[in-house]
Design a protein around this motif. Structure first.
Motif, mmCIF file in Angstrom:
data_model
loop_
_atom_site.group_PDB
_atom_site.id
_atom_site.type_symbol
_atom_site.label_atom_id
_atom_site.label_comp_id
_atom_site.label_asym_id
_atom_site.label_seq_id
_atom_site.Cartn_x
_atom_site.Cartn_y
_atom_site.Cartn_z
ATOM 1 N N LEU A 119 0.850 -4.067 11.591
ATOM 2 C CA LEU A 119 -0.497 -3.946 11.011
ATOM 3 C C LEU A 119 -1.213 -4.901 11.481
ATOM 4 N N HIS A 120 -2.399 -4.691 12.257
ATOM 5 C CA HIS A 120 -3.069 -5.775 12.929
ATOM 6 C C HIS A 120 -3.788 -6.779 11.774
ATOM 7 N N ASP A 121 -4.046 -8.062 12.225
ATOM 8 C CA ASP A 121 -4.509 -8.849 11.295
ATOM 9 C C ASP A 121 -5.988 -8.704 10.894
ATOM 10 N N SER A 122 -6.657 -7.832 11.549
ATOM 11 C CA SER A 122 -8.131 -7.621 11.220
ATOM 12 C C SER A 122 -8.232 -6.647 10.165
ATOM 13 N N PHE A 123 -7.081 -6.289 9.579
ATOM 14 C CA PHE A 123 -7.057 -5.222 8.585
ATOM 15 C C PHE A 123 -6.711 -5.812 7.057
ATOM 16 N N ILE A 124 -7.030 -5.237 5.979
ATOM 17 C CA ILE A 124 -6.639 -5.268 4.565
ATOM 18 C C ILE A 124 -6.390 -4.173 4.315
ATOM 19 N N CYS A 125 -5.478 -4.095 2.922
ATOM 20 C CA CYS A 125 -5.149 -2.925 2.476
ATOM 21 C C CYS A 125 -5.589 -2.858 1.229
ATOM 22 N N ALA A 126 -5.680 -1.618 0.471
ATOM 23 C CA ALA A 126 -6.113 -1.168 -0.919
ATOM 24 C C ALA A 126 -5.903 0.016 -1.224
ATOM 25 N N GLY A 127 -5.273 0.006 -2.491
ATOM 26 C CA GLY A 127 -4.790 1.362 -2.948
ATOM 27 C C GLY A 127 -3.323 1.620 -3.281
ATOM 28 N N GLY A 128 -2.800 2.845 -2.664
ATOM 29 C CA GLY A 128 -1.634 3.028 -2.902
ATOM 30 C C GLY A 128 -1.026 3.729 -4.180
ATOM 31 N N GLU A 129 -2.277 4.045 -4.995
ATOM 32 C CA GLU A 129 -1.976 4.683 -6.335
ATOM 33 C C GLU A 129 -2.282 6.233 -5.971
ATOM 34 N N LYS A 130 -1.439 7.001 -6.711
ATOM 35 C CA LYS A 130 -1.632 8.333 -6.382
ATOM 36 C C LYS A 130 -3.223 8.842 -6.904
ATOM 37 N N GLY A 131 -3.639 9.708 -5.919
ATOM 38 C CA GLY A 131 -4.956 10.276 -6.213
ATOM 39 C C GLY A 131 -6.232 9.332 -6.256
ATOM 40 N N LYS A 132 -5.824 7.903 -5.825
ATOM 41 C CA LYS A 132 -6.929 7.215 -5.808
ATOM 42 C C LYS A 132 -7.297 6.335 -4.493
ATOM 43 N N ASP A 133 -8.321 6.650 -3.782
ATOM 44 C CA ASP A 133 -8.160 6.369 -2.331
ATOM 45 C C ASP A 133 -9.626 6.854 -2.003
ATOM 46 N N ALA A 134 -10.122 6.046 -0.839
ATOM 47 C CA ALA A 134 -11.445 6.383 -0.021
ATOM 48 C C ALA A 134 -10.742 7.568 0.861
ATOM 49 N N CYS A 135 -11.620 8.600 1.162
ATOM 50 C CA CYS A 135 -11.012 9.689 2.169
ATOM 51 C C CYS A 135 -12.026 9.821 3.092
ATOM 52 N N ARG A 136 -11.926 11.063 3.685
ATOM 53 C CA ARG A 136 -12.919 11.552 4.803
ATOM 54 C C ARG A 136 -14.454 11.290 4.237
ATOM 55 N N GLY A 137 -15.000 11.241 5.186
ATOM 56 C CA GLY A 137 -16.517 10.812 5.126
ATOM 57 C C GLY A 137 -16.978 9.513 4.268
#
Length: 390
Positions: free
Chosen positions: A314-332
Motif C-alpha cells: 500500500l503506497h504511503d499516499s493512501f489511507i484506508c477507511a471502512g471494511g464493514e459489510k455494506g458500508k463503503d463508497a462505491c462507483r460514482g
C-alpha cells in the motif's frame, strides 16, 4: 401444508414490520426537525393543554378519553407533527418549564441543535441542525444527509460527445474558487469540458438549473507525482472562473484542510456522494456513510487477502477507511471527500479523497482514499502561486 402457510405469514409479517420501522425512523427525523425549528416536543394531541403546553401532572390523562380531532378546533395554532393514525393526532407542544435538551439521541446517533446563524469559517455546516454522525445499524449502510450538512461537496459535470452536460464525479470546495478532487478523473483532460455546481442541497442539481451556483473550470492542476497505474498521489485541483461568495450565502461553505502534523489512524469519519445507489424514486440524492479509519498495516494485510495478492504494498499516499459489510463508497463516488471532525470542534476537515477499492462494501476490505495530509504541501504551494490562502 400448514407449515408452508405459516412460513408465508411470518415472512409477510417481517416485511410489514421492517417497512413500519423504516417509516418510523423517517418520521422521527422529520419530527426532530419540526421540534428544533419550533422549540417544542411532538406528543399526542391529548397530552397538550389549551395553552400549548405539555401536561406533566397527568391531569386528564389518567383515563384518557380520546376525542375526535375536530373537537380541538378551539386551538388552531398547533403545529402538526408526522405520524399517528390520522392527521393531527401528533402535535408539537411546549414543555411547561420551556426547557429543552441540547442533544437528542436517535439510536447510536448524536445530533447537536444549533440556532445560531451560520458560521463563516471552513468546515462549518450550513444547517441549523449541526448533525454529527447518524448511523442506523439496523437499517443498512448509508443515510440521506440534511440539506446544508455538507455544503462544500461539489458536483462536477462533463460535456459528452452530444454536447450534453452529464454528472461526472464529485469534489470538495477548499477555497471559494478551488475544488479538490481525484486526479484519475482529470489526467490529461481539458478544463473547458467541465463545469462545477455547488448548492449545499441533497438533491443533485443539473447544469442550467441554477446558474448562480455554477462555475466554469479555467485550469486543472494535477499532482506532479501521480501514477496512473497504482493511482499514487491521486489529487487534482480545479480552479474556477470566479469564487463562490460564501460570506453572503447560507448554503455553501468550504471544508478545512487537515491540521499540520496530524497523525490519525483511528476514529470515525464520513464520506458522501451521488454514486451507486443514490437514486431514490427517480431522484439522485446525496448519500452519506460513517466509516472507521483503518490503520495502515491492518489495511495492507486485508488488501493482500483480495485479488491484489500477498505481495501487494500500500503506497504511503493512501489511507484506508471502512471494511464493514455494506458500508463503503462505491462507483460514482470518486473525488468525494472523506470528512473528519477537527479535534475538539464541530467543524470538518478534508482527510481523504475517494480513490479506489476492491469491490464495494465487502467485510474486511477497506476503501482506499488519497491521504490529503500527504499532499497538503503540494496543495498549499499551488494555491500560493495564485496568491490564494486557506
Amino acid at each position: 401444508m400448514w407449515k408452508y402457510v405459516l412460513f408465508i405469514f411470518n415472512l409477510l409479517l417481517a416485511v410489514t414490520v421492517q417497512s413500519d420501522l423504516r417509516f418510523r425512523r423517517q418520521s422521527d427525523i422529520n419530527n426532530f426537525i419540526i421540534e428544533t425549528f419550533n422549540n417544542c416536543n411532538c406528543v399526542n394531541y391529548y397530552q397538550c393543554d389549551s395553552n400549548n403546553e405539555i401536561v406533566t401532572d397527568g391531569e386528564g390523562l389518567l383515563e384518557p378519553r380520546l376525542k375526535d380531532i375536530n373537537e380541538e378546533s378551539q386551538n388552531n395554532t398547533r403545529i402538526i407533527c408526522k405520524g399517528g393514525k390520522f392527521e393531527g393526532e401528533i402535535v408539537c407542544c411546549k414543555l411547561n418549564d420551556n426547557n429543552r435538551t441540547e442533544s437528542i439521541d436517535f439510536k447510536n446517533s448524536t445530533n447537536r441543535i444549533s440556532t445560531e446563524k451560520p458560521i463563516h469559517e471552513c468546515g462549518a455546516q450550513r444547517t441549523q441542525i449541526n448533525v454529527r454522525i447518524i448511523v442506523d445499524k439496523e437499517d443498512n449502510n448509508d443515510i440521506i444527509p440534511i440539506g446544508g450538512e455538507f455544503p462544500w461537496i461539489a458536483a462536477i459535470y462533463e460535456k459528452d460527445n452530444a454536447g450534453k452536460w452529464v454528472f461526472y464525479c464529485s469534489g470538495a470546495l477548499i477555497h471559494p474558487k478551488v475544488i479538490l478532487t481525484a486526479n484519475h478523473y482529470f489526467h490529461r483532460k481539458n478544463a473547458i469540458d467541465y463545469k462545477v455546481v455547488v448548492t449545499g442541497d441533497v438533491e443533485l442539481s443539473s447544469i442550467g438549473k441554477d446558474v448562480n451556483n455554477e462555475r466554469n473550470i479555467v485550469e486543472i492542476v494535477n499532482h506532479p507525482k501521480f501514477y496512473s497505474g497504482g493511482l499514487y498521489n491521486d489529487g487534482s485541483l480545479l480552479f474556477l472562473d470566479k469564487p463562490f461568495d460564501i460570506s453572503k450565502t447560507n448554503s455553501i461553505n468550504t471544508i478545512c484542510l487537515p491540521p499540520d502534523n496530524l497523525e490519525m489512524d483511528s476514529g470515525s469519519c464520513l464520506t458522501a456522494g451521488w454514486g451507486k445507489g443514490s437514486i431514490i424514486d427517480g431522484v439522485q440524492v446525496l448519500k452519506k456513510v460513517a466509516l472507521p479509519l483503518v490503520p495502515r498495516i491492518q489495511c495492507q494485510e486485508q488488501l493482500r487477502q483480495t485479488r491484489l495478492g500477498t505481495k501487494f504494498n500500500l503506497h504511503d499516499s493512501f489511507i484506508c477507511a471502512g471494511g464493514e459489510k455494506g458500508k463503503d463508497a462505491c462507483r460514482g463516488d470518486g473525488g468525494s471527500p472523506l470528512m473528519c471532525l477537527l479535534p475538539g470542534e464541530r467543524r470538518y476537515f478534508h482527510m481523504g479523497i475517494v480513490s479506489w477499492g476492491v469491490g464495494c462494501g465487502d467485510e474486511n476490505v477497506p476503501g482506499i482514499y488519497t491521504n490529503v495530509i500527504k499532499i497538503k504541501s503540494w496543495i498549499i504551494e499551488e494555491l500560493q502561486k495564485k496568491d490564494i490562502n486557506v
